[in-house]
Design an enzyme around this catalytic site. Structure first.
Site, short mmCIF file in Angstrom:
data_model
loop_
_atom_site.label_atom_id
_atom_site.label_comp_id
_atom_site.label_asym_id
_atom_site.label_seq_id
_atom_site.Cartn_x
_atom_site.Cartn_y
_atom_site.Cartn_z
CD GLU A 28 -2.86 0.60 2.53
OE1 GLU A 28 -2.43 0.90 3.66
OE2 GLU A 28 -3.98 0.05 2.35
CG ASN A 49 2.37 16.47 -10.90
OD1 ASN A 49 1.42 16.62 -11.66
ND2 ASN A 49 2.63 17.31 -9.92
CG HIS A 62 10.97 23.16 -9.10
ND1 HIS A 62 10.91 21.99 -9.82
CD2 HIS A 62 11.82 23.97 -9.77
CE1 HIS A 62 11.68 22.10 -10.90
NE2 HIS A 62 12.25 23.29 -10.87
CE LYS A 72 5.94 19.81 -4.98
NZ LYS A 72 7.17 20.20 -5.68
CE1 TYR A 132 5.18 16.92 -8.20
CE2 TYR A 132 6.57 15.39 -9.42
CZ TYR A 132 5.98 16.64 -9.28
OH TYR A 132 6.20 17.60 -10.24
CD GLU A 143 6.49 27.69 -12.68
OE1 GLU A 143 6.83 26.53 -12.46
OE2 GLU A 143 6.30 28.15 -13.80
CE LYS A 169 9.55 27.55 -15.13
NZ LYS A 169 8.28 26.88 -15.40
CG ASP A 170 14.81 24.01 -12.78
OD1 ASP A 170 13.79 24.71 -12.67
OD2 ASP A 170 14.79 22.77 -12.66
#
Length: 184
Positions: A28, A49, A62, A72, A132, A143, A169-170
């Site tokens: 589980e 995701n 992030h 998360k 996640y 964000e 972007k990062d």
């Protein structure tokens, strides 16, 4: 399920109870009742995701800010990653502290990341699938993040710098010290 409290309040490693026999295995991966009973945290997950990445891909650090902050529950279903979080809760006694754990298909560990943490991971195996659950929907305008190689945080990603693959972007994310009160 086994819940392992970390030194960062609200951050838990979760190890499922695995049943194996000659047919394979079963476990589980999440049970809301058990999770809530152990942690005392109410968390209604609304979005799942799934990412696939190859060796050296680094995604992060992030987070979403304001009313769109996300908790998360993260895990790896194939391969191995190093998962890193940074406490960005200004009122927290562990503000600015980081925590890392290897998550893999073999160890089946999961990490519950509460709201108020920046999150990232790097792939340590040839490839990895990372999944996640989030308790808030993705909101592009909310964000934000922290640059992965921030000198103040001094994070060890366990992959040589020359092998890291980081999105443009990062690479433009701010340093930890540049995160304002409004951000978090």
């Amino acid at each position: 399920m086994k819940f392992i409290e970390t030194e960062l309040q609200g951050l838990y490693i979760i190890e499922p109870r695995v049943f194996e026999d000659n047919r394979g295995l079963f476990f589980e991966s999440f049970n809301e009742r058990v999770f809530q009973e152990y942690t005392g945290i109410e968390c209604d997950f609304v979005q799942d995701n799934h990412s696939y990445s190859t060796y050296g891909v680094l995604r992060g650090l992030h987070f979403q800010k304001g009313e769109h902050m996300q908790a998360k529950l993260v895990r790896t279903i194939s391969g191995k990653v190093l998962d890193i979080v940074v406490d960005i809760r200004k009122e927290s006694p562990t503000y600015g502290k980081s925590f890392s754990v290897e998550l893999s298909a073999e160890n089946r560990k999961q990490l519950f990341v509460p709201k108020g943490f920046a999150h990232g991971f790097v792939v340590l195996s040839d490839s990895a699938e990372f999944v996640y659950k989030c308790d808030t929907f993705y909101h592009p305008a909310s964000e934000s993040g922290i640059i992965y190689n921030d000198e103040q945080l001094a994070l060890d990603w366990k992959v040589p710098e020359k092998d890291l693959i980081v999105s443009d972007k990062d690479l433009e994310l701010p340093k930890f010290e540049e995160i304002s009160l409004e951000t978090c």
